[in-house]
Design a protein around this motif. Structure first.
Motif, PDB file in Angstrom:
ATOM      1  N   THR A 199     -16.423  57.862 -50.236  1.00 19.63           N
ATOM      2  CA  THR A 199     -16.599  58.937 -51.211  1.00 19.63           C
ATOM      3  C   THR A 199     -17.666  59.906 -50.714  1.00 19.63           C
ATOM      4  OG1 THR A 199     -15.863  57.577 -53.065  1.00 19.63           O
ATOM      5  CG2 THR A 199     -17.270  59.472 -53.591  1.00 19.63           C
ATOM      6  N   ALA A 200     -18.778  59.373 -50.216  1.00 16.91           N
ATOM      7  CA  ALA A 200     -19.849  60.225 -49.687  1.00 16.91           C
ATOM      8  C   ALA A 200     -19.388  60.974 -48.431  1.00 16.91           C
ATOM      9  CB  ALA A 200     -21.089  59.385 -49.384  1.00 16.91           C
ATOM     10  N   ILE A 201     -18.658  60.302 -47.552  1.00 16.01           N
ATOM     11  CA  ILE A 201     -18.201  60.935 -46.305  1.00 16.01           C
ATOM     12  C   ILE A 201     -17.196  62.054 -46.598  1.00 16.01           C
ATOM     13  CG2 ILE A 201     -16.842  60.548 -44.200  1.00 16.01           C
ATOM     14  CD1 ILE A 201     -18.329  57.813 -43.982  1.00 16.01           C
ATOM     15  N   VAL A 202     -16.232  61.790 -47.464  1.00 16.30           N
ATOM     16  CA  VAL A 202     -15.240  62.818 -47.788  1.00 16.30           C
ATOM     17  C   VAL A 202     -15.896  64.004 -48.490  1.00 16.30           C
ATOM     18  CG1 VAL A 202     -13.178  63.311 -49.181  1.00 16.30           C
ATOM     19  CG2 VAL A 202     -13.252  61.265 -47.722  1.00 16.30           C
ATOM     20  N   ASP A 203     -16.849  63.738 -49.389  1.00 11.29           N
ATOM     21  CA  ASP A 203     -17.599  64.833 -50.015  1.00 11.29           C
ATOM     22  C   ASP A 203     -18.316  65.657 -48.952  1.00 11.29           C
ATOM     23  OD1 ASP A 203     -16.759  64.056 -52.530  1.00 11.29           O
ATOM     24  OD2 ASP A 203     -18.676  63.145 -53.099  1.00 11.29           O
ATOM     25  N   ASP A 204     -18.915  64.978 -47.982  1.00 11.53           N
ATOM     26  CA  ASP A 204     -19.604  65.635 -46.873  1.00 11.53           C
ATOM     27  C   ASP A 204     -18.622  66.511 -46.092  1.00 11.53           C
ATOM     28  OD1 ASP A 204     -20.927  66.274 -44.477  1.00 11.53           O
ATOM     29  OD2 ASP A 204     -21.740  64.280 -44.197  1.00 11.53           O
ATOM     30  N   LEU A 205     -17.464  65.961 -45.748  1.00  7.57           N
ATOM     31  CA  LEU A 205     -16.488  66.693 -44.941  1.00  7.57           C
ATOM     32  C   LEU A 205     -15.876  67.879 -45.679  1.00  7.57           C
ATOM     33  CD1 LEU A 205     -14.708  63.729 -43.167  1.00  7.57           C
ATOM     34  CD2 LEU A 205     -16.320  65.368 -42.171  1.00  7.57           C
ATOM     35  N   ASN A 206     -15.905  67.853 -46.987  1.00  9.16           N
ATOM     36  CA  ASN A 206     -15.361  68.961 -47.762  1.00  9.16           C
ATOM     37  C   ASN A 206     -16.360  70.100 -47.954  1.00  9.16           C
ATOM     38  OD1 ASN A 206     -12.603  68.387 -48.224  1.00  9.16           O
ATOM     39  ND2 ASN A 206     -13.183  66.793 -49.669  1.00  9.16           N
ATOM     40  N   GLN A 207     -17.534  69.995 -47.325  1.00  9.69           N
ATOM     41  CA  GLN A 207     -18.493  71.097 -47.359  1.00  9.69           C
ATOM     42  C   GLN A 207     -17.874  72.292 -46.635  1.00  9.69           C
ATOM     43  OE1 GLN A 207     -21.562  71.081 -48.866  1.00  9.69           O
ATOM     44  NE2 GLN A 207     -21.041  69.054 -49.607  1.00  9.69           N
TER      45      GLN A 207
END
Length: 136
Positions: A99-107
């Motif tokens: 969840t944290a990684i995908v949120d990061d990648l969606n920046q």
């Protein structure tokens, strides 16, 4: 650990792709030969992880067979760090981390590197390799 290396590893979601790009040298699971690849690393709750979009990856198989590897820092500092990888298998832990990684990648700053939005978290949880990295 040298302060420059510490800073290079202290990425945040605001860090550009270049800041999270490292090389890793693994030992081949079948061949026993050293293999070096370029990969992004991620930082979640102060811990370092290696992963990629959902797929079967040879680097993951190599680390499962031979968890000790070299983490080559190349942005902000240059260092070859001895490291150990441990697969993250617990489903709840995987969901939290991805969840944290995908949120990061969606920046928005990653738009030039990845089509957005990035695949749903569920796809990453079920299909992506995930290794927790510790430095020796």
């Amino acid at each position: 650990m040298d302060e420059r290396i510490r800073r290079a590893l202290a990425i945040t979601p605001a860090s550009p792709a270049s800041a999270r790009t490292v090389d890793v040298s693994t030992t081949g699971a079948r061949t026993g030969r050293t293999r070096r690849i370029e990969i992004w690393f991620y930082r979640v709750d102060g811990e370092i992880y290696l992963t990629t979009q959902p797929a079967v990856r040879s680097w993951y198989a190599n680390l499962l067979a031979n968890p000790r590897f070299t983490f080559h820092v190349k942005n902000g500092a240059h260092a070859d760090l001895d490291a150990t990888a441990k697969p993250v298998l617990d489903i709840d832990e995987r969901r939290r981390i991805f969840t944290a990684i995908v949120d990061d990648l969606n920046q928005p700053l990653h738009r030039g590197y990845l089509s957005q939005p990035v695949e749903p978290v569920a796809a990453w949880v079920s299909g992506s390799p995930l290794m927790h990295v510790t430095f020796d």
